[in-house]
Design an enzyme around this catalytic site. Structure first.
Site, PDB file in Angstrom:
ATOM      1  N   ASP A 183     -16.215 -13.318  28.676  1.00  0.00           N
ATOM      2  CA  ASP A 183     -15.260 -11.981  28.878  1.00  0.00           C
ATOM      3  C   ASP A 183     -14.268 -12.468  29.870  1.00  0.00           C
ATOM      4  OD1 ASP A 183     -14.073  -9.533  30.104  1.00  0.00           O
ATOM      5  OD2 ASP A 183     -15.746  -8.384  28.857  1.00  0.00           O
ATOM      6  N   HIS A 184     -12.981 -12.504  29.212  1.00  0.00           N
ATOM      7  CA  HIS A 184     -11.824 -13.507  29.968  1.00  0.00           C
ATOM      8  C   HIS A 184     -11.709 -12.690  31.308  1.00  0.00           C
ATOM      9  CE1 HIS A 184      -9.018 -10.790  28.126  1.00  0.00           C
ATOM     10  NE2 HIS A 184      -8.153 -11.280  29.107  1.00  0.00           N
ATOM     11  N   HIS A 246     -14.232  -5.442  28.631  1.00  0.00           N
ATOM     12  CA  HIS A 246     -13.593  -5.621  29.743  1.00  0.00           C
ATOM     13  C   HIS A 246     -13.688  -4.563  31.014  1.00  0.00           C
ATOM     14  CE1 HIS A 246     -11.663  -8.828  27.644  1.00  0.00           C
ATOM     15  NE2 HIS A 246     -11.041  -8.309  26.844  1.00  0.00           N
TER      16      HIS A 246
HETATM   17  C1  BG6 Z   1      -7.839  -9.038  24.755  1.00  0.00           C
HETATM   18  C2  BG6 Z   1      -7.760  -8.045  23.797  1.00  0.00           C
HETATM   19  O1  BG6 Z   1      -9.458  -9.189  24.972  1.00  0.00           O
HETATM   20  O2  BG6 Z   1      -7.614  -8.569  26.225  1.00  0.00           O
HETATM   21  C3  BG6 Z   1      -6.407  -7.778  24.004  1.00  0.00           C
HETATM   22  O3  BG6 Z   1      -8.067  -8.455  22.580  1.00  0.00           O
HETATM   23  C4  BG6 Z   1      -5.656  -7.485  25.248  1.00  0.00           C
HETATM   24  O4  BG6 Z   1      -5.929  -6.553  23.049  1.00  0.00           O
HETATM   25  C5  BG6 Z   1      -6.125  -8.442  26.208  1.00  0.00           C
HETATM   26  O5  BG6 Z   1      -4.030  -7.512  25.324  1.00  0.00           O
HETATM   27  C6  BG6 Z   1      -5.809  -8.080  27.650  1.00  0.00           C
HETATM   28  O6  BG6 Z   1      -5.834  -9.299  28.491  1.00  0.00           O
HETATM   29  P1  BG6 Z   1      -5.003  -9.606  29.817  1.00  0.00           P
HETATM   30  O7  BG6 Z   1      -5.578 -10.702  30.437  1.00  0.00           O
HETATM   31  O8  BG6 Z   1      -3.537  -9.782  29.331  1.00  0.00           O
HETATM   32  O9  BG6 Z   1      -4.947  -8.342  30.427  1.00  0.00           O
END
Ligand code: BG6
Length: 496
Positions: A183-184, A246
């Site tokens: 989960d990045h 997230h």
């Molecule tokens: C991803 C989603 O996991 O997270 C995207 O699939 C979203 O739709 C993105 O834009 C948001 O990540 P960050 O790091 O740009 O806030």
């Protein structure tokens, strides 16, 4: 006086390993994984004993893969050093062409790997189970010659049943200790900082409960529309895309009990306990406590977006939501009665990921002529991105002979004293996977608890109805404001 904060030991270099990327010709590999590896090399955390094998069905070879992966190298303010690291890495990048379903692909791959290996599944989610099965069939996940770890991107399932099925399928082949569900958001510095802010500061933890906290708001707002990801997004929607993964990770960081050590399992146990206590609206409450929206054409920040249904690869009769807001309860001793309001959406007024902790008002109007209802309660804002930092709003006396008050703010911005540098957020995740630290990865029970909490909303939304339209560049649909207004509250302004 001696410095009470001891200097932590420098992080150790990751052991030699092969990073195998499934879907190596895709976007994630070139935009995020490659720059992250280079950053790790530059920091001395990955050495020249780490090589890369890319697997994909594209008609390509080593040179083509190097070209593709090199596309984003040195595009930031670090061009020179990135260029040097890239020269060193490029010769250790190899390509394996093949279908993810075909056993022959894995036979070729097996010959390319010796010792430690980490497998990054940067593919369409439909392949996750198949790739693990084929790797296991080919004996590649056997750890007798070195570690063998599998990193799995989101989305992990598209609802509770499919996530359970995928977990069962994978866990039938390898133990949890070999599985790294990505989960990045957990790779973001400011997300990791939430735990330090909470458990490193007695001041916060002392008031971190239902006695002092009125409610919590968690927001992930984006200005961009769905862009080129229409096919994926139209089948997914804002809720599935962002909330059980997230936003719930942010919720877990805010709500978890202090772990009894910094061990991966101790931390993941506490997060899992918290996630298991999250209650989404019951079916009959979905209409009231969950809001879905869909953007109209317009200007959102720098982005000019067409109406969602006019975007590329979106069905003309699509009912997919591009905005979701939801009211949750957390059924624990600490949080009983404290609502958590979560919202996320595309084509909104600003890019803004933040957590707002609203404290209760003071109980008694002490100051003459200053009605307690006019005293704004304390507010803690944890700004995840952009302008990463923390601010605390409180009340001070206005100078002068009469007692009057106004709001002031204590602000900490990372950029002022601790610049975060040019990072993708994947550096930590890759480094942790190579060093065997599972703290920042999702465990099966955490994933399933997230889906379980939103399943009634998915079910109700799946049955009927359309999202409410909102203007691109706005704060979302009116119903989201009404959701809080009914409780006598209002959202923190997006981008404030
Ligand atoms: C991803 C989603 O996991 O997270 C995207 O699939 C979203 O739709 C993105 O834009 C948001 O990540 P960050 O790091 O740009 O806030």
């Amino acid at each position: 006086m001696s410095d009470p904060v001891s200097t932590p030991p420098a992080a150790e270099r990751a052991p030699p390993a092969t990073l195998v990327i499934f879907g190596a010709m895709g976007d994630l590999a070139k935009r995020l994984l490659m720059p992250s590896i280079l950053n790790l090399m530059r920091d001395g955390l990955v050495g020249d004993d780490v090589g890369i094998v890319g697997v994909s069905h594209h008609d390509a070879d080593d040179a083509a893969l190097r070209d593709s992966l090199g596309q984003f190298v040195g595009k930031g303010d670090d061009a020179e050093t990135a260029g040097a690291a890239w020269q060193a890495l490029a010769g250790r990048i190899h390509y394996v062409r093949g279908s993810f379903e075909d056993a022959a692909t894995y036979a070729t791959l097996a010959d390319r790997i010796e010792g430690n290996a980490a497998f990054y599944l940067a593919t369409a989610p439909g392949f996750f189970g198949t790739i693990v099965d084929r790797l296991a069939d080919a004996g590649i996940l056997d750890e007798s010659a070195g570690f063998r770890r599998v990193l799995i991107e989101k989305p992990f399932g598209h609802d509770l049943a499919s996530a359970q099925a995928l977990n069962a399928r994978i866990l039938a082949r390898i133990p949890e200790s070999q599985i790294y569900r990505v989960d990045h958001f957990l790779g973001k510095e400011t997300v990791q900082n939430i735990m330090v802010a909470r458990f490193g500061n007695a001041l916060l933890e002392a008031v971190w409960n239902s006695r002092y906290i009125d409610h919590v708001q968690i927001t992930a707002a984006e200005t961009v529309g769905v862009g080129t990801r229409g096919t994926f997004y139209d089948a997914t929607g804002a809720l599935r895309d962002m909330v059980p993964n997230h936003l719930f990770q942010l919720l877990a960081m805010i709500g978890m009990e202090p772990p009894n050590s910094f061990d991966a399992e101790a931390i993941r146990n506490e997060k899992a306990k918290l996630l298991a206590a999250v209650r989404g609206p019951r079916p009959e409450r979905v209409e009231r406590d969950a809001v879905r929206g869909r953007y109209r054409a317009g200007q959102a920040g720098d982005a000019t977006v067409p109406a969602y249904r006019e975007e590329r690869d979106i069905a003309a009769d699509s009912r997919t939501e591009t905005y979701a807001a939801i009211k949750l309860e957390v059924e624990t001793w600490r949080w009983a009665g404290v609502p958590f309001y979560l919202r996320t959406g595309k084509a909104l007024a600003a890019r803004d990921t933040e957590i707002v902790v609203m404290f209760k008002p003071v109980p008694f109007a002490l100051f003459r002529d200053t009605d307690v209802t006019r005293l704004p309660p304390n507010r803690l804002v944890l700004q995840v991105q952009p302008d990463e930092g923390i601010s605390l709003d409180f009340v001070v006396k206005k100078p002068g002979p009469v007692v009057d008050t106004r709001e002031a703010s204590l602000d900490f911005r990372y950029a002022d004293s601790l610049p975060l540098g040019h990072r993708t957020g994947y550096e930590t995740l890759l480094y942790d996977a190579l060093t065997g630290d599972q703290t920042l990865f999702q465990r099966a029970d955490m994933i399933e608890a997230g889906w379980a909490a939103v399943q009634p909303v998915l079910d109700e939304w799946g049955k009927a109805g359309d999202p409410e339209d909102y203007d691109a560049g706005s704060a979302g649909p009116a119903a989201a404001d009404e959701l809080l207004a009914r409780d006598g509250r209002q959202w923190h302004r997006i981008g404030a």
